[in-house]
Design a protein around this motif. Structure first.
Motif, PDB file in Angstrom:
ATOM      1  N   SER A 155       5.515  10.418   1.085  1.00  0.00           N
ATOM      2  CA  SER A 155       4.408  10.024   2.655  1.00  0.00           C
ATOM      3  C   SER A 155       3.283   9.869   2.282  1.00  0.00           C
ATOM      4  N   LEU A 156       2.911  10.553   1.249  1.00  0.00           N
ATOM      5  CA  LEU A 156       1.135  10.639   1.242  1.00  0.00           C
ATOM      6  C   LEU A 156       0.725  10.087  -0.410  1.00  0.00           C
ATOM      7  N   LEU A 157      -0.281   9.390  -0.088  1.00  0.00           N
ATOM      8  CA  LEU A 157      -0.805   9.010  -1.903  1.00  0.00           C
ATOM      9  C   LEU A 157      -1.965   9.549  -2.082  1.00  0.00           C
ATOM     10  N   LEU A 158      -2.283  10.114  -2.778  1.00  0.00           N
ATOM     11  CA  LEU A 158      -3.125  10.294  -3.378  1.00  0.00           C
ATOM     12  C   LEU A 158      -3.872   9.506  -4.715  1.00  0.00           C
ATOM     13  N   ILE A 159      -5.197   9.221  -3.832  1.00  0.00           N
ATOM     14  CA  ILE A 159      -5.708   7.757  -5.123  1.00  0.00           C
ATOM     15  C   ILE A 159      -7.516   8.275  -5.226  1.00  0.00           C
ATOM     16  N   ASP A 160      -7.722   8.845  -6.715  1.00  0.00           N
ATOM     17  CA  ASP A 160      -9.386   9.320  -6.526  1.00  0.00           C
ATOM     18  C   ASP A 160      -9.729   7.777  -7.336  1.00  0.00           C
ATOM     19  N   GLU A 161     -10.492   7.469  -6.997  1.00  0.00           N
ATOM     20  CA  GLU A 161     -11.426   5.755  -7.670  1.00  0.00           C
ATOM     21  C   GLU A 161      -9.979   4.563  -7.367  1.00  0.00           C
ATOM     22  N   PRO A 162      -9.872   4.129  -6.898  1.00  0.00           N
ATOM     23  CA  PRO A 162      -8.395   3.502  -6.472  1.00  0.00           C
ATOM     24  C   PRO A 162      -8.639   1.886  -8.037  1.00  0.00           C
ATOM     25  N   GLY A 185       3.560   2.700   6.904  1.00  0.00           N
ATOM     26  CA  GLY A 185       4.312   4.420   7.460  1.00  0.00           C
ATOM     27  C   GLY A 185       2.953   5.338   6.578  1.00  0.00           C
ATOM     28  N   CYS A 186       3.053   4.827   5.423  1.00  0.00           N
ATOM     29  CA  CYS A 186       3.018   5.945   4.519  1.00  0.00           C
ATOM     30  C   CYS A 186       1.484   6.560   4.409  1.00  0.00           C
ATOM     31  N   SER A 187       0.438   7.777   4.712  1.00  0.00           N
ATOM     32  CA  SER A 187      -0.799   8.191   4.937  1.00  0.00           C
ATOM     33  C   SER A 187      -1.346   7.945   3.191  1.00  0.00           C
ATOM     34  N   ILE A 188      -2.348   7.854   3.257  1.00  0.00           N
ATOM     35  CA  ILE A 188      -2.618   7.012   2.319  1.00  0.00           C
ATOM     36  C   ILE A 188      -4.417   7.625   2.384  1.00  0.00           C
ATOM     37  N   LEU A 189      -4.419   8.952   1.021  1.00  0.00           N
ATOM     38  CA  LEU A 189      -6.265  10.061   1.101  1.00  0.00           C
ATOM     39  C   LEU A 189      -7.127   9.565  -0.278  1.00  0.00           C
ATOM     40  N   LEU A 190      -8.023   8.242  -0.425  1.00  0.00           N
ATOM     41  CA  LEU A 190      -8.946   7.993  -1.386  1.00  0.00           C
ATOM     42  C   LEU A 190      -9.798   8.214  -1.065  1.00  0.00           C
TER      43      LEU A 190
END
Length: 232
Positions: A155-162, A185-190
């Motif tokens: 449901s959620l993808l977290l990405i630090d400096e993608p 429908g995925c939520s992405i925080l980058l």
């Protein structure tokens, strides 16, 4: 507050120093949020807090209505994470890293093999499956880490400096995959220091200044950072 990821009134204190204070925001399903701010603003601490590796002293975090504190195991299976620096195990081959994620997220075998084939071709890693991390360049290790995080349908993808460590071709392929995930429908925080990427990829932004949310909104309202933490 509604959303796929909901962060409410979070406070994090490390050795009597308050790092995050009253942080609240949400990401809706199928939305990419850019977390921006200067170095030391609290972005990495916030990501670690969402991951559950940094304990909060106050507040609530939930993904898909699963509370981090009350349903931790199920909560963790709702997210995957791409760190800025690859976190690979020296004793596992590239393919064994993929299998580790398959088992952790209970990915069906057929779906797993299809994804491995597609991603290793797209990232030009199909001939590296039996290699160990020490024999790979940093860019290749970053590709392995990225594929690991993309294997589960979370449901959620977290990405630090993608895009750190990725060549131009891999970066373009990864950007395409992120947009596909968003559309599914995925939520992405980058988080990224490449501010031109913020407008290309993100739908909304949250700006941290000294551990607090100083502004947030639609990404077309965001221009650049000033030292006060306000978008210019």
């Amino acid at each position: 507050m509604e959303g796929n990821l909901v962060v409410e009134d979070c406070k994090v204190t490390i050795r009597d120093n308050t790092i995050l204070e009253d942080v609240s925001f949400s990401i809706h399903q199928g939305q990419i949020l850019a977390l921006v701010g200067h170095n030391g603003a609290g972005k990495s601490t916030l990501i670690k807090t969402i991951l559950g590796s940094r304990e909060k002293s106050k507040g609530r975090i939930s993904i898909h209505n699963l509370d981090q504190d009350q349903h931790y195991a199920d909560y963790k299976r709702q997210l995957s994470y791409i760190p800025e620096e690859p976190l690979l195990l020296s004793e596992l081959t590239v393919y064994q890293h993929f299998q580790l994620y398959q088992k952790s997220y209970r990915i069906p075998e057929k779906r797993f093999e299809e994804k491995v084939a597609a991603y290793t071709k797209g990232f030009e890693l199909h001939d590296k499956l039996n290699e160990y991390p020490e024999s790979l360049s940093k860019g290749m290790r970053q590709k392995v880490q990225t594929i690991c995080a993309l294997l589960p349908e979370v449901s959620l993808l977290l990405i630090d400096e993608p895009f750190m460590g990725l060549d131009v071709y891999a970066g373009a392929y990864f950007e395409k995959l992120l947009k596909e995930r968003r559309d599914e429908g995925c939520s992405i925080l980058l988080t990224t220091h490449q501010l031109e990427k913020v407008k290309e990829l993100a739908d909304v932004y949250v700006m941290l200044t000294d551990g607090r949310v100083s502004s947030e909104g639609e990404v077309n309202e965001f221009h650049t950072l000033d030292r006060s933490g306000n978008p210019e």
